[in-house]
Every structure is written in C-alpha cells, then in structure tokens.
Design a protein around this motif. Structure first.
Motif, PDB file in Angstrom:
ATOM      1  N   ARG A 295      36.502  34.671  32.241  1.00 54.25           N
ATOM      2  CA  ARG A 295      35.973  35.995  32.572  1.00 54.25           C
ATOM      3  C   ARG A 295      36.515  36.388  33.945  1.00 54.25           C
ATOM      4  O   ARG A 295      36.522  35.573  34.860  1.00 54.25           O
ATOM      5  N   TYR A 296      36.942  37.632  34.060  1.00 54.45           N
ATOM      6  CA  TYR A 296      37.580  38.089  35.293  1.00 54.45           C
ATOM      7  C   TYR A 296      36.706  39.080  36.052  1.00 54.45           C
ATOM      8  O   TYR A 296      35.937  39.834  35.461  1.00 54.45           O
ATOM      9  N   PHE A 297      36.868  39.072  37.374  1.00 47.66           N
ATOM     10  CA  PHE A 297      36.101  39.948  38.249  1.00 47.66           C
ATOM     11  C   PHE A 297      37.046  40.626  39.239  1.00 47.66           C
ATOM     12  O   PHE A 297      37.940  39.990  39.786  1.00 47.66           O
ATOM     13  N   LEU A 298      36.824  41.925  39.482  1.00 52.54           N
ATOM     14  CA  LEU A 298      37.591  42.665  40.483  1.00 52.54           C
ATOM     15  C   LEU A 298      36.763  42.751  41.760  1.00 52.54           C
ATOM     16  O   LEU A 298      35.629  43.236  41.748  1.00 52.54           O
ATOM     17  N   VAL A 299      37.331  42.262  42.867  1.00 54.99           N
ATOM     18  CA  VAL A 299      36.670  42.291  44.171  1.00 54.99           C
ATOM     19  C   VAL A 299      37.596  42.991  45.163  1.00 54.99           C
ATOM     20  O   VAL A 299      38.792  42.688  45.216  1.00 54.99           O
ATOM     21  N   ILE A 300      37.051  43.919  45.938  1.00 51.77           N
ATOM     22  CA  ILE A 300      37.839  44.646  46.937  1.00 51.77           C
ATOM     23  C   ILE A 300      37.185  44.518  48.305  1.00 51.77           C
ATOM     24  O   ILE A 300      35.963  44.655  48.442  1.00 51.77           O
ATOM     25  N   ASN A 301      38.002  44.229  49.311  1.00 52.58           N
ATOM     26  CA  ASN A 301      37.533  44.105  50.688  1.00 52.58           C
ATOM     27  C   ASN A 301      37.835  45.418  51.422  1.00 52.58           C
ATOM     28  O   ASN A 301      38.972  45.678  51.813  1.00 52.58           O
ATOM     29  N   LEU A 302      36.796  46.251  51.600  1.00 53.67           N
ATOM     30  CA  LEU A 302      36.974  47.544  52.252  1.00 53.67           C
ATOM     31  C   LEU A 302      37.273  47.403  53.740  1.00 53.67           C
ATOM     32  O   LEU A 302      37.946  48.252  54.328  1.00 53.67           O
ATOM     33  N   LYS A 303      36.777  46.330  54.343  1.00 55.12           N
ATOM     34  CA  LYS A 303      37.067  46.093  55.759  1.00 55.12           C
ATOM     35  C   LYS A 303      38.567  45.895  55.958  1.00 55.12           C
ATOM     36  O   LYS A 303      39.175  46.463  56.868  1.00 55.12           O
TER      37      LYS A 303
END
Length: 325
Positions: A295-303
C-alpha cells in the motif's frame, strides 16, 4: 476528508485482523521460530510492524514465538553469516527485507525447504524469486512494490511544473537500483522526461554525486535501495541546498527534509507482511500464496517546499495522505 497515514494504518490493520480473528481457533498457536534478515535501519519499522501484527494474531514474542534477529546488519557482506546463524536455529520461516538480501538468502538456502517471506521487491519475478505474482510456485512469497515508480513520477509531474529533466544518482552495481531504474526509465520515456544519471560505483563517490546536482535539472529522484539508508541527511541537505525537489520512497525521508515521498509506510508494510507470515506458520505453503502489492502513501513536506521556492497546488494537497508543515 483526508485521513492521516497513522489512521489509515489502524483501519488497514483492523480490516486485516478481523477476518483472521473470526476464523482463528481458540487455542494458542504452536511455538514458532522466525529469523529476520535486514541490512538497513530504514526497515526497522517493518520489523516492528511484523511483530505487532503477529502478536495481534496470537503469536506473542517470548511466549509462543521466538525471533532470531541481529538488528540492521549495516552491510550486505554480513548477510551470509546472519543466514547461517538463523539456519542453525531451525527456523519455521525466514523474513528477508529487500531484494538484494533476499537473493543472498535464496542462495544460502538452496536445496532446503525453509519458507521465505520477502519485502519489499520491485520485481520479484524478474529477480527470479517467484514464478509469477499470482502463483509463486516455490518457497518464496511476499510483498512487491512494482508499479509505485510509475505513479510516483506522475505525482512528481503534477508537483513540478513542466517537468522535463530529472537527476538520478545511480550505482549500476546495486541490484535494487538497477531493478528500480528499469521501471523509472519506462515511465520517464512514456512521459518524455529525460533522466540525467549521476553514476557512481564506490561508496566514497556517492557524496560527490549528491553534491554535484546539475543546475538545469528540475528534480532529483532517489532510487529505492538499502544503500541509501546511511545517506538520508546528506541526500536531503544537498537537494535543499541546490533548491531541487527530491522524490523519495518512504515517509521518513519526507520527514527528514525531502520534498515528497510516494511509496511505503514501513510499519504498515510489516503489518501487511504479518498476515502472510501467519498463514505460513499455520501450514500454508508459500507456493500457493500470491505476492501482495504494498500500500502506498503520498507525503509532502511543505516546509521544504518553502525552502526551495516551490508552490504546491491545492489540488495536489487535497490528495496527499500526509502534509508536513
């Protein structure tokens, strides 16, 4: 409404545990011995997820299951010795983390009947671990991450406007990088994106490749490999310094400063792996257990996006599994 990775892990765990619990006999499972071979600290959460999942299914550590695990080995050179030590314990199952490790486990257990679970593998069929994903037909089964590279490149193209050139640090002697490069190249060709290779061969050359990111590339791509486990800080720091978005494959890299990750949650993968392990320990042959997709997850670092001067659209953020601010 967006759900966090942590909540998703709980939901997935409950959905997987409930069917098993309903069909689980009341008696405690017989005692089992499980050997684990892992090279990188990045997959420690996978080990933890495996143990947690098996405990929920009735296999309690230091009660009716014993794990033979030396911790992250830190070097592929130590795998053969670790496997030899595990085999001396007469294991009911060996859990092998990463394709390069699994290939060494396969060689060390040739001619034996001990079942092996692998995770993650980009191409277990191409690597010769199984006959097919649906019917492994041997001692090996596990979890594949095949296809994640195609979707990850699609996400990167949505995040980086007019994406045309991507820098890829690459060691052609690293089997995991080679397998993942095949997937990336096909996806890049389909999108007419040029891959600019930062090729290296020795460990000492890796930092030079990371610190010499070309000015005319629009992003940097980390090929999934246990090799990169020791390079999290310099890798993310180099991309921030050069103001280049870095795509990685696990959330801990995004938490450490990479712009985005699309791929595994190591702990969730361990919990998924535990259900395959449970079936094998209860007597099911790996030959008849289809290889499962992670299972895949999208994570984004806005900092990090702010540090490198990149604006992420609301349309992308609404589809993100976790946002780091």
């Amino acid at each position: 409404m967006k759900v966090s990775r942590g909540i998703l892990r709980v939901i997935i765990g409950l959905l997987m545990v409930l069917p098993a619990a309903c069909g689980r006999p009341s008696e405690k499972p017989k005692r089992a011995v499980v050997g684990i071979v892992n090279v990188t600290p990045v997959l420690e959460d996978t080990v933890a997820g495996l143990k947690t999942g098996l405990a929920e299914l009735g296999y309690k550590e230091n009660d009716n299951i014993r794990y033979f695990y030396e911790g992250p080995l830190g070097s592929m050179d130590k795998v053969e010795g670790a496997v030899k030590g595990i085999l001396a314990e007469k294991p009911d199952l060996i859990v092998s983390l990463s394709t390069p490790v699994t290939l060494k486990v396969k060689k060390a257990t040739e001619g034996m009947d001990v079942p092996v679970l692998f995770a993650p593998s980009a191409d277990p069929v191409g690597a010769g671990l199984v006959k097919s994903l649906k019917a492994p037909e041997g001692r090996f089964t596990g979890i594949t991450v095949g296809g994640s590279g195609i979707k990850a490149l699609a996400w990167l193209a949505k995040i980086v406007p007019d994406l045309k050139r991507v820098y890829v640090p690459f060691n052609p002697e690293d089997k995991a990088m080679v397998l993942n490069m095949k997937v990336l190249k096909k996806a890049a060709d389909d999108r007419k994106i040029e891959l600019v290779l930062g090729e290296f061969h020795l460990k000492g050359e890796a930092l030079a490749v990371l610190n010499n990111i070309p000015a005319d590339v629009q992003a940097v791509w980390q090929l999934s490999s246990p090799f990169w486990g020791a390079y999290m800080v310099p890798f993310t720091a180099a991309c921030i310094k050069h103001k280049k978005p870095l795509k990685t494959h696990t959330a801990d890299w995004a938490e450490a400063g990479a712009l985005m990750s699309y791929g595994l949650d190591p702990k969730a993968m361990g919990e998924q792996l535990s259900h395959l392990a449970y079936k094998i320990l209860k007597g099911t042959s790996p030959a008849g257990l289809p290889v499962e997709r992670a299972r895949y997850f999208l994570v984004i670092n806005l900092k990090t996006a702010g540090l490198i001067g990149l604006e992420i659209s609301d349309a992308v953020l609404k589809q993100t599994d976790e946002i780091i601010r």
